[in-house]
Design an enzyme around this catalytic site. Structure first.
Site, PDB file in Angstrom:
ATOM      1  N   PRO A   1       0.823  -1.219   0.000  1.00 20.50           N
ATOM      2  CA  PRO A   1       0.000   0.000   0.000  1.00 20.50           C
ATOM      3  C   PRO A   1       0.859   1.271   0.000  1.00 20.50           C
ATOM      4  CG  PRO A   1      -0.752  -1.554   1.669  1.00 20.50           C
ATOM      5  CD  PRO A   1       0.541  -2.079   1.146  1.00 20.50           C
ATOM      6  N   GLU A   2       0.453   2.221  -0.832  1.00 23.17           N
ATOM      7  CA  GLU A   2       1.166   3.496  -0.920  1.00 23.17           C
ATOM      8  C   GLU A   2       0.194   4.606  -0.492  1.00 23.17           C
ATOM      9  OE1 GLU A   2       3.088   3.800  -4.789  1.00 23.17           O
ATOM     10  OE2 GLU A   2       3.327   1.633  -4.858  1.00 23.17           O
TER      11      GLU A   2
ATOM     12  N   LYS B   1       3.153   6.809   4.792  1.00 25.56           N
ATOM     13  CA  LYS B   1       2.404   5.564   4.601  1.00 25.56           C
ATOM     14  C   LYS B   1       1.907   5.023   5.939  1.00 25.56           C
ATOM     15  CE  LYS B   1       5.261   4.350   0.634  1.00 25.56           C
ATOM     16  NZ  LYS B   1       6.279   3.400   0.152  1.00 25.56           N
TER      17      LYS B   1
ATOM     18  N   ARG C   1      13.754  -4.053  -7.503  1.00 26.73           N
ATOM     19  CA  ARG C   1      12.319  -3.864  -7.699  1.00 26.73           C
ATOM     20  C   ARG C   1      11.988  -3.772  -9.176  1.00 26.73           C
ATOM     21  NH1 ARG C   1      10.649   0.037  -3.063  1.00 26.73           N
ATOM     22  NH2 ARG C   1       8.729  -1.045  -3.610  1.00 26.73           N
TER      23      ARG C   1
END
Ligand SMILES: [Zn+2]
Length: 338
Positions: free
Chosen positions: A2-3, A59, A272
């Site tokens: 989640p961002e 966040k 990533r």
């Protein structure tokens, strides 16, 4: 993971669902998820507190409690905050729960268990302290500006970029530089701004920095309105988001670019997955940091599409003459398939 848009959605949902409710008891099931204080102090301190509101910083979800406390929650990879009737049976992934006075329960469910909880004091300026002492240092002071707040101005962003040496992708992921962005929205913002993820930050012209600034703000605003992207484990307390349907490059490696029809590339950058369109996000020679080309080579295990050099088409901006010639030869070999 989640961002900003997902965490903002969680905070807004919780504020609406449980704002004003009182916590009867709080229980930490997996102690390793709690940073501070110890589980017994947590249980004692949180019992009987009223939930005054829920907000977001970077966040983190911040649950404001009466008596000057804040429950901080970081969802990390797979954390979820869900509101259920007390009678609902918990599964083995529930790491903490807050029983409310109205026969409901807030559960923190986290499959991978990387999430973080902390119960701290609220400092005089409203920010969370590092401990239950409100005179302690601020817990989140190392974070950069909030991209959806008025303080995130073009001029501040432009001058911040000028002073940094790193590449755009890594810099935008750095929470000290800008708060709330992660892999999904960095890739999407760079695509919207037509900037290569490996371009060096300091090399950006004023117009490009401005383009990136407005791309970030517009993208995040849109994503918050869509309740975030429900990819992997993310879901809001009040249901899934819809932004995943509007993502242009994230997890679209090998598919056509929505703007130019070129092939979206996926490479590994700092471990990533990084997604971009080599045609409309070119990397001019002068902007290539040392080792850029090596970084653009996908590893065998995560290879999903063609290699970077193979993805170049004849018209690719940012390609060298030799690369363009190779692309031409390849096109001939493939019988002009492209
Ligand atoms: Zn494109």
């Amino acid at each position: 993971m989640p961002e900003l848009p997902e965490v903002e959605t969680v905070a807004r949902d919780l504020a609406r669902l449980v704002g004003g409710a009182t916590i009867h008891t709080g229980r930490i099931i997996r102690a390793a998820n709690l940073s501070t204080p110890d589980t017994e102090t947590f249980a004692r301190a949180i019992a009987g507190r009223r939930i005054e509101g829920v907000r977001r910083r970077a966040k983190w979800v911040l649950v404001d409690l009466d008596g000057g406390l804040i429950l901080m929650v970081h969802l990390r990879m797979t954390g979820q905050l869900i509101v259920l009737p007390q009678s609902a049976t918990p599964d083995r992934y529930v790491r903490a729960e807050l029983q409310l006075n109205d026969r409901r329960v807030i559960r923190f469910r986290d499959v991978r268990a990387f999430g973080r909880l902390a119960l701290v004091a609220r400092r005089a300026d409203g920010s969370p302290s590092r401990s239950l002492d409100p005179r302690d240092d601020a817990a989140l002071s190392g974070h950069g500006p909030e991209p959806l707040e008025a303080t995130f101005t073009v001029s501040r962003f432009t001058s911040d970029l000028k002073r940094r040496r790193g590449r755009l992708k890594s810099l935008l992921l750095d929470q000290r530089f800008i708060a709330g962005l992660g892999n999904i929205y960095v890739d999407e913002a760079l695509w919207r701004a037509r900037l290569h993820p490996l371009a060096t930050a300091a090399s950006l012209r004023a117009a490009e920095a401005e383009r990136l600034h407005s791309a970030i703000v517009a993208l995040l605003t849109e994503a918050v309105a869509a309740r975030g992207s429900s990819i992997d484990d993310y879901t809001g307390p009040d249901g899934d988001g819809a932004m995943q349907e509007r993502l242009a490059v994230y997890q679209r490696g090998g598919q056509p670019c929505l703007r130019c029809g070129g092939v979206i590339r996926r490479v590994l950058l700092g471990g990533r997955g990084t997604h971009f369109c080599p045609r409309c996000q070119p990397l001019p020679r002068g902007r290539r940091a040392a080792g850029s080309k090596r970084d653009l080579m996908p590893t065998a295990t995560t290879r999903r599409g063609p290699r970077w050099s193979e993805a170049l088409t004849e018209g690719s901006a940012g390609a060298t003459a030799a690369e363009r010639a190779a692309a031409r030869r390849r096109a001939v070999r493939l019988g002009g398939a492209r």
